[in-house]
Design an enzyme around this catalytic site. Sequence first.
Site, PDB file in Angstrom:
ATOM      1  N   HIS A 113      38.200  47.073  41.567  1.00  0.00           N
ATOM      2  CA  HIS A 113      37.209  48.153  41.021  1.00  0.00           C
ATOM      3  C   HIS A 113      38.001  49.266  40.949  1.00  0.00           C
ATOM      4  O   HIS A 113      39.348  48.583  40.452  1.00  0.00           O
ATOM      5  CB  HIS A 113      35.536  48.412  41.688  1.00  0.00           C
ATOM      6  CG  HIS A 113      35.398  49.810  40.459  1.00  0.00           C
ATOM      7  ND1 HIS A 113      35.475  49.573  38.746  1.00  0.00           N
ATOM      8  CD2 HIS A 113      34.217  50.389  40.339  1.00  0.00           C
ATOM      9  CE1 HIS A 113      34.645  50.753  38.113  1.00  0.00           C
ATOM     10  NE2 HIS A 113      33.866  51.061  39.321  1.00  0.00           N
ATOM     11  N   HIS A 157      38.874  41.251  34.255  1.00  0.00           N
ATOM     12  CA  HIS A 157      37.319  42.188  33.045  1.00  0.00           C
ATOM     13  C   HIS A 157      36.740  42.101  33.083  1.00  0.00           C
ATOM     14  O   HIS A 157      36.582  40.382  32.957  1.00  0.00           O
ATOM     15  CB  HIS A 157      37.822  43.088  32.501  1.00  0.00           C
ATOM     16  CG  HIS A 157      37.466  44.214  32.310  1.00  0.00           C
ATOM     17  ND1 HIS A 157      35.804  45.222  31.751  1.00  0.00           N
ATOM     18  CD2 HIS A 157      37.646  45.371  32.872  1.00  0.00           C
ATOM     19  CE1 HIS A 157      35.894  45.955  31.318  1.00  0.00           C
ATOM     20  NE2 HIS A 157      36.822  46.263  32.128  1.00  0.00           N
ATOM     21  N   ASP A 189      43.804  48.831  35.238  1.00  0.00           N
ATOM     22  CA  ASP A 189      44.460  48.979  36.947  1.00  0.00           C
ATOM     23  C   ASP A 189      46.367  48.640  36.184  1.00  0.00           C
ATOM     24  O   ASP A 189      47.194  49.014  37.006  1.00  0.00           O
ATOM     25  CB  ASP A 189      43.709  48.748  37.371  1.00  0.00           C
ATOM     26  CG  ASP A 189      42.425  49.687  37.978  1.00  0.00           C
ATOM     27  OD1 ASP A 189      41.306  49.020  37.805  1.00  0.00           O
ATOM     28  OD2 ASP A 189      42.812  50.706  37.515  1.00  0.00           O
TER      29      ASP A 189
HETATM   30  C1  SDX Z   1      38.631  48.158  36.714  1.00  0.00           C
HETATM   31  O1  SDX Z   1      32.979  47.386  34.695  1.00  0.00           O
HETATM   32  C2  SDX Z   1      34.027  47.875  34.468  1.00  0.00           C
HETATM   33  O2  SDX Z   1      34.404  48.425  33.237  1.00  0.00           O
HETATM   34  C3  SDX Z   1      36.093  48.696  35.271  1.00  0.00           C
HETATM   35  C4  SDX Z   1      36.538  48.983  35.039  1.00  0.00           C
HETATM   36  C5  SDX Z   1      36.400  50.713  34.459  1.00  0.00           C
HETATM   37  O3  SDX Z   1      36.736  51.248  34.052  1.00  0.00           O
HETATM   38  O4  SDX Z   1      34.819  51.105  35.532  1.00  0.00           O
HETATM   39  O5  SDX Z   1      37.161  48.708  33.575  1.00  0.00           O
HETATM   40  C6  SDX Z   1      37.551  49.542  36.134  1.00  0.00           C
HETATM   41  O6  SDX Z   1      37.254  48.113  38.106  1.00  0.00           O
HETATM   42  C7  SDX Z   1      39.196  47.099  36.159  1.00  0.00           C
HETATM   43  C8  SDX Z   1      39.279  46.021  36.816  1.00  0.00           C
HETATM   44  C9  SDX Z   1      40.272  45.970  38.521  1.00  0.00           C
HETATM   45  N1  SDX Z   1      39.691  45.098  38.913  1.00  0.00           N
HETATM   46  C10 SDX Z   1      41.326  44.567  39.132  1.00  0.00           C
HETATM   47  O7  SDX Z   1      42.222  44.880  38.225  1.00  0.00           O
HETATM   48  C11 SDX Z   1      41.116  43.476  40.538  1.00  0.00           C
HETATM   49  C12 SDX Z   1      41.661  41.967  39.393  1.00  0.00           C
HETATM   50  N2  SDX Z   1      40.488  41.349  38.596  1.00  0.00           N
HETATM   51  C13 SDX Z   1      39.287  40.479  39.013  1.00  0.00           C
HETATM   52  O8  SDX Z   1      38.723  40.610  41.088  1.00  0.00           O
HETATM   53  C14 SDX Z   1      38.453  40.408  37.997  1.00  0.00           C
HETATM   54  O9  SDX Z   1      38.651  39.945  37.004  1.00  0.00           O
HETATM   55  C15 SDX Z   1      37.095  41.292  38.141  1.00  0.00           C
HETATM   56  C16 SDX Z   1      36.780  41.705  39.370  1.00  0.00           C
HETATM   57  C17 SDX Z   1      37.671  42.643  37.410  1.00  0.00           C
HETATM   58  C18 SDX Z   1      36.264  41.095  36.927  1.00  0.00           C
HETATM   59  O10 SDX Z   1      35.872  39.662  37.621  1.00  0.00           O
HETATM   60  P1  SDX Z   1      34.239  38.762  36.887  1.00  0.00           P
HETATM   61  O11 SDX Z   1      33.723  39.084  36.169  1.00  0.00           O
HETATM   62  O12 SDX Z   1      33.378  38.294  37.945  1.00  0.00           O
HETATM   63  O13 SDX Z   1      35.115  37.627  36.909  1.00  0.00           O
HETATM   64  P2  SDX Z   1      35.159  36.473  37.659  1.00  0.00           P
HETATM   65  O14 SDX Z   1      35.506  36.497  39.216  1.00  0.00           O
HETATM   66  O15 SDX Z   1      34.107  36.015  38.093  1.00  0.00           O
HETATM   67  O16 SDX Z   1      36.666  35.751  37.161  1.00  0.00           O
HETATM   68  C19 SDX Z   1      36.439  34.185  36.376  1.00  0.00           C
HETATM   69  C20 SDX Z   1      37.784  33.502  36.612  1.00  0.00           C
HETATM   70  C21 SDX Z   1      37.380  33.253  38.422  1.00  0.00           C
HETATM   71  O17 SDX Z   1      37.859  32.051  37.595  1.00  0.00           O
HETATM   72  P3  SDX Z   1      36.809  30.328  38.209  1.00  0.00           P
HETATM   73  O18 SDX Z   1      35.811  29.829  39.311  1.00  0.00           O
HETATM   74  O19 SDX Z   1      36.180  29.968  36.741  1.00  0.00           O
HETATM   75  O20 SDX Z   1      38.187  28.891  37.612  1.00  0.00           O
HETATM   76  O21 SDX Z   1      38.666  33.805  36.838  1.00  0.00           O
HETATM   77  C22 SDX Z   1      39.626  34.013  37.614  1.00  0.00           C
HETATM   78  C23 SDX Z   1      38.543  33.927  39.237  1.00  0.00           C
HETATM   79  O22 SDX Z   1      38.844  32.836  40.311  1.00  0.00           O
HETATM   80  N3  SDX Z   1      40.099  35.458  38.151  1.00  0.00           N
HETATM   81  C24 SDX Z   1      41.044  35.889  38.528  1.00  0.00           C
HETATM   82  C25 SDX Z   1      40.860  37.316  38.514  1.00  0.00           C
HETATM   83  N4  SDX Z   1      40.246  37.173  38.100  1.00  0.00           N
HETATM   84  C26 SDX Z   1      39.756  36.918  37.048  1.00  0.00           C
HETATM   85  N5  SDX Z   1      41.807  34.532  38.693  1.00  0.00           N
HETATM   86  C27 SDX Z   1      43.141  35.215  39.366  1.00  0.00           C
HETATM   87  N6  SDX Z   1      43.376  36.797  38.907  1.00  0.00           N
HETATM   88  C28 SDX Z   1      42.215  38.185  38.543  1.00  0.00           C
HETATM   89  N7  SDX Z   1      42.608  39.081  38.858  1.00  0.00           N
END
Ligand code: SDX
Length: 423
Positions: free
Chosen positions: A263, A302, A358
């Site tokens: 997050h 996201h 971010d």
């Molecule tokens: C913020 O919710 C909000 O609005 C949050 C926010 C706000 O203003 O409050 O916008 C702020 O928190 C932004 C997000 C910051 N976090 C990151 O940048 C961390 C990296 N991102 C990931 O951890 C992820 O994208 C999340 C947590 C942000 C979202 O995850 P989801 O929606 O649960 O998606 P998921 O984990 O189910 O991913 C779907 C697929 C998966 O692959 P498969 O298993 O389907 O093959 O995408 C992959 C994931 O492994 N994936 C990533 C990835 N994000 C998702 N793979 C590599 N790098 C990534 N960053």
Amino acid sequence: MASDTLTVTDNRTGNSFELEINDGTVRAMDFRQMKASDDDFGLMTYDPAYTNTAACRSGVTYLDGEGGVLRYGGYPIEQLAEHSTFPEVAYLLYHGELPSASALESWNAELKSAAIVDPSIKAIISSFNRDAHPMGMLQAVVAALGTLHPESKEFTPEGELRDSIALIAKTATVGAWAYRHNTGQELLDPDPDLSYAANLLYMMFGDKDVDPRLEKALDVLLILHADHEQNCSTTAMRGVGSSDADAFASASSAIGALYGPLHGGANEAVLGVLNRIGTKDKVEGFVEKVKNREELLMGFGHRVYKNYDPRATIIKAAADDVFEVTGVNPLLEVAKALEATALEDDFFVSRKLYPNVDFYSGLIYEALGIPTEMFTVMFAVGRMPGWAAQWREMRNDKEQKIARPRQVYVGPDERDYAGVDAR
Ligand code: SDX
């Protein structure tokens, strides 16, 4: 036109049910009537991490994840970033309207006087280890602020406004104090002659002469972080607040949720990734590690945005303004190369992984002289008005009660206790 209803047939009994569709939702409680037998509890909906569950009606912020649209109170984020100020946006989020000139003047005056923090909090800050993470200090100290405001346990419209202003104003002060403590410097009180953003930089770096381009860039970053509908930390704010915990205790829990690297902690983690990559020629190797699931590409992806995060677009442009003053951060080239590589790679494209808020924000913070461990504190300072507005909205929503989800029990059936010798 077909009526806005859902007809559900329970094939276990052959019974049919007509559920009303409102605002694109059906009420989960409507499924409780669907029983396989008379002593059946009835159906529940199952939605781990609430990926498809609306927990409230809110008028604070509108998000369109597919279109990459973000609006506060109906105003596009692009217009607010260009024309508004963080205090004015904080007013908009809380009151739902932009303020008149006189309302803005008194709002600013209230924020400035509320920015003063009781000296007893300095003693708490000073009690932490020098290397204590500033987010841990911030979470503890915001809860401690609540102990100085017993009146915050009495919920009235005036009290909700008073406590929200206190949170918005004091978070900047105590966030800056955490930095000054980490760097062994005197804790500075706010200067009412400075703008919110300039005061934050002054309380951190001790310099009142802030370049207006840097002041504007920080103000834009604070605006862009101010709210984001029902994200993880806002869910914590609403959930804790739903037990009638006061605004300070609720905000402390929201800070805890934001601390996580998935997050708000992602902005700090992005700089770690960029520093580990080091140079553009190492980008391909890092992307391969991501595709092999050895790394997450922090700052990408996201839950809602399946398009470019509109905030990232604005931040990327603001970075250029900052670098005019501070000189270009060499890691910017690494970030741009990482973005370009990912956006051409099917692993990211097929999963709709784009830069989020971010990805570039840390480069600006670093250019402002802010250390990486303070990045999420800056996020918390920016998000406080959104948490306060959402908390106030929850408290005044007649449909809301104490948040208490159910579960599917998967543990052992009843069994008798056996003494240690019998195990
Ligand atoms: C913020 O919710 C909000 O609005 C949050 C926010 C706000 O203003 O409050 O916008 C702020 O928190 C932004 C997000 C910051 N976090 C990151 O940048 C961390 C990296 N991102 C990931 O951890 C992820 O994208 C999340 C947590 C942000 C979202 O995850 P989801 O929606 O649960 O998606 P998921 O984990 O189910 O991913 C779907 C697929 C998966 O692959 P498969 O298993 O389907 O093959 O995408 C992959 C994931 O492994 N994936 C990533 C990835 N994000 C998702 N793979 C590599 N790098 C990534 N960053």
